[in-house]
Scaffold this active site. Sequence first.
Site, PDB file in Angstrom:
ATOM      1  N   GLU A 270      26.764  -7.449  21.779  1.00 38.51           N
ATOM      2  CA  GLU A 270      25.442  -7.252  21.153  1.00 38.51           C
ATOM      3  C   GLU A 270      25.526  -7.940  19.808  1.00 38.51           C
ATOM      4  O   GLU A 270      26.180  -7.442  18.900  1.00 38.51           O
ATOM      5  CB  GLU A 270      25.145  -5.761  20.968  1.00 38.51           C
ATOM      6  CG  GLU A 270      24.938  -4.987  22.247  1.00 38.51           C
ATOM      7  CD  GLU A 270      23.627  -5.301  22.933  1.00 38.51           C
ATOM      8  OE1 GLU A 270      22.773  -5.999  22.339  1.00 38.51           O
ATOM      9  OE2 GLU A 270      23.445  -4.861  24.077  1.00 38.51           O
ATOM     10  N   CYS A 304      19.569  -5.715  13.455  1.00 32.02           N
ATOM     11  CA  CYS A 304      19.742  -6.918  14.300  1.00 32.02           C
ATOM     12  C   CYS A 304      18.407  -7.423  14.821  1.00 32.02           C
ATOM     13  O   CYS A 304      18.238  -8.622  15.038  1.00 32.02           O
ATOM     14  CB  CYS A 304      20.697  -6.616  15.446  1.00 32.02           C
ATOM     15  SG  CYS A 304      20.218  -5.158  16.382  1.00 32.02           S
TER      16      CYS A 304
HETATM   17  P1  NAD Z   1      31.007  -8.121  12.003  1.00 30.25           P
HETATM   18  O1  NAD Z   1      31.017  -9.019  13.185  1.00 30.25           O
HETATM   19  O2  NAD Z   1      31.529  -8.606  10.727  1.00 30.25           O
HETATM   20  O3  NAD Z   1      31.849  -6.788  12.322  1.00 30.25           O
HETATM   21  C1  NAD Z   1      31.552  -5.974  13.423  1.00 30.25           C
HETATM   22  C2  NAD Z   1      32.796  -5.190  13.805  1.00 30.25           C
HETATM   23  O4  NAD Z   1      33.785  -6.105  14.262  1.00 30.25           O
HETATM   24  C3  NAD Z   1      33.426  -4.420  12.643  1.00 30.25           C
HETATM   25  O5  NAD Z   1      33.924  -3.187  13.124  1.00 30.25           O
HETATM   26  C4  NAD Z   1      34.573  -5.326  12.228  1.00 30.25           C
HETATM   27  O6  NAD Z   1      35.619  -4.642  11.613  1.00 30.25           O
HETATM   28  C5  NAD Z   1      35.004  -5.874  13.583  1.00 30.25           C
HETATM   29  N1  NAD Z   1      35.759  -7.127  13.538  1.00 30.25           N
HETATM   30  C6  NAD Z   1      35.789  -8.055  12.546  1.00 30.25           C
HETATM   31  N2  NAD Z   1      36.633  -9.063  12.879  1.00 30.25           N
HETATM   32  C7  NAD Z   1      37.122  -8.774  14.102  1.00 30.25           C
HETATM   33  C8  NAD Z   1      38.007  -9.416  14.994  1.00 30.25           C
HETATM   34  N3  NAD Z   1      38.595 -10.573  14.685  1.00 30.25           N
HETATM   35  N4  NAD Z   1      38.268  -8.857  16.188  1.00 30.25           N
HETATM   36  C9  NAD Z   1      37.682  -7.692  16.538  1.00 30.25           C
HETATM   37  N5  NAD Z   1      36.832  -7.004  15.731  1.00 30.25           N
HETATM   38  C10 NAD Z   1      36.566  -7.549  14.528  1.00 30.25           C
HETATM   39  O7  NAD Z   1      29.512  -7.608  11.881  1.00 30.25           O
HETATM   40  P2  NAD Z   1      28.907  -6.689  10.730  1.00 30.25           P
HETATM   41  O8  NAD Z   1      28.766  -7.498   9.490  1.00 30.25           O
HETATM   42  O9  NAD Z   1      29.643  -5.405  10.688  1.00 30.25           O
HETATM   43  O10 NAD Z   1      27.464  -6.372  11.346  1.00 30.25           O
HETATM   44  C11 NAD Z   1      26.365  -7.198  11.189  1.00 30.25           C
HETATM   45  C12 NAD Z   1      26.143  -8.006  12.446  1.00 30.25           C
HETATM   46  O11 NAD Z   1      26.005  -7.136  13.564  1.00 30.25           O
HETATM   47  C13 NAD Z   1      24.853  -8.805  12.400  1.00 30.25           C
HETATM   48  O12 NAD Z   1      25.076 -10.086  12.918  1.00 30.25           O
HETATM   49  C14 NAD Z   1      23.924  -8.017  13.309  1.00 30.25           C
HETATM   50  O13 NAD Z   1      22.875  -8.770  13.883  1.00 30.25           O
HETATM   51  C15 NAD Z   1      24.870  -7.524  14.331  1.00 30.25           C
HETATM   52  N6  NAD Z   1      24.304  -6.378  15.037  1.00 30.25           N
HETATM   53  C16 NAD Z   1      23.884  -6.550  16.325  1.00 30.25           C
HETATM   54  C17 NAD Z   1      23.281  -5.492  16.987  1.00 30.25           C
HETATM   55  C18 NAD Z   1      22.816  -5.623  18.408  1.00 30.25           C
HETATM   56  O14 NAD Z   1      22.637  -4.601  19.051  1.00 30.25           O
HETATM   57  N7  NAD Z   1      22.606  -6.813  18.917  1.00 30.25           N
HETATM   58  C19 NAD Z   1      23.143  -4.261  16.341  1.00 30.25           C
HETATM   59  C20 NAD Z   1      23.573  -4.132  15.029  1.00 30.25           C
HETATM   60  C21 NAD Z   1      24.159  -5.200  14.369  1.00 30.25           C
END
Ligand code: NAD
Length: 499
Positions: A270, A304
């Site tokens: 997502e 998002c």
């Molecule tokens: P992010 O990708 O930075 O982090 C998301 C999660 O992934 C965190 O728990 C982080 O610690 C983890 N993570 C980071 N690096 C990783 C790796 N190498 N391997 C595995 N996990 C890792 O995102 P964010 O800044 O926390 O959230 C914002 C983003 O989330 C935006 O792009 C937003 O659109 C998206 N989002 C999408 C939805 C949806 O349902 N489509 C919902 C909410 C947020």
Amino acid sequence: MNATIENTILKKENEAFLRRRHQHYINGEWVDGVSGERIDVLDPATGRVITTVSGGVAEDVNKAVAAARVAFESGEWRAVTGFQRGQLLHKLADRLEELGDEFAELEALDCGKPVTYARAVDISLTARVYAYQSGWASKIAGETLSPTVPGEYHAYTLREPIGVVGAITPWNFPMLLTAMKLAPLLAAGCTAVLKPSELTPLSTLRLIEVIEEVGFPRGVVNVVTGYGYLAGAALAEHEDVDKISFTGSGATGRRVLAAAGKNFKRVTLELGGKSPMIVFPDADLERAIPGLAAAIFFHQGQVCTAGSRLYVHKSIHDQVIEGIVEQTTKLKIGHGLDPSTTMGPMVSADQLEKVLRYVDDGRRGGAETITGGGRIGTDGFFMSPTVLVNTDDRMTVNREEIFGPVLCAQSFTNDDLSAVVASANDTDFGLAASGWSRDLSVAHKVAQKLRAGSVWINAHNILDPALPFGGFKQSGWGREQGSEAIRMFTEVKTVCAAL
Ligand code: NAD
């Protein structure tokens, strides 16, 4: 703006919770992390540290995955029937609703969201997700099939739980996004290792206490807190994890996907969005204007599905923009714990800086700032609600996800809807979109043509446990919510018997 609420009195339960030493939760026990590293958790409205959590590393993840594996293969969990899993999930939903004020306060403090919204959206909707999926737990079934080969056969499919799931979540809606994974995976009979965002891990840890209280067996749900590049990456590449359900940015999604390839684990993604809103000349503006403003400014645009690109017919452009600007003047910006606040801070200094950089970039590219565009105050990470006009589809502000309270507007003139729909579809993303018109034919044609996982008509940001949710294009893989979510956590087994 009242950003600092110096004398905020938290509920005594939350005061006590914040004072606890937060650990990982593995196999039914709270345990210290192997590395001993602690991560500060900040109140984004003040920038002050409110508590610390464990910084998990691969060894912690290994232990959590091993516990989830044992619980999946041999524990009492396998003996729990679908109906009983549903009962447990319903009990969890009821308990979360009972504890709603407490959870809302914690979520408001940790994420910077207005407590009233946290109560209504984050907690009540979360409880509904668990309640809704509880119903599916007893209704997971295969099909009877008719083989084409000559002879006598009896063939059918079984839908079996996928196994151990790693659930990785972002910081914007911790309770809700965790529920969108945990509720269906538990309904399906899987076990889980949760890895909440390092920025907002608190409600997930508190949730575990409720999961324990309602009686889920040990090892079924485990949590490792920590940075994504350590704990998240270890989970994504773990060879004994059967599936990763990830919500977050596209950049991290790509890393997760690459890591998951190691053992071909199943992956649901997502990801981000850049959702268009198209307003036709016949739209009901009394309804549309507040709806459009809420679509982008709700949770400071850190959503998002935020309606970040606005296409308004030229004949009503100025009226709509003026209306949205007026809506911004009604926002009460302040600390999320103040019940009168309707807009809180950005989640972190980094996020605030990123959003400000985008706004500058838009200005340099020729966009005009009608309102906002800057930081508010110096305490905490507050950003003013911002409206940019005269943007176009080529500008970075219209192409990349800003994830902040920034509306990028442009007008369209052509009465043929194909041109504006083509503009709206001219994006790498495909998470959500909305069309605003009183003409049913226009509205449904637009819904058919927009390339997005969710299309709303005369509304935006309608998320419901019964409605499948997910992205087209670079907004993701797979669907959450509804019965689709159960499919994402089950494997189909075909059984064919020669009679
Ligand atoms: P992010 O990708 O930075 O982090 C998301 C999660 O992934 C965190 O728990 C982080 O610690 C983890 N993570 C980071 N690096 C990783 C790796 N190498 N391997 C595995 N996990 C890792 O995102 P964010 O800044 O926390 O959230 C914002 C983003 O989330 C935006 O792009 C937003 O659109 C998206 N989002 C999408 C939805 C949806 O349902 N489509 C919902 C909410 C947020």
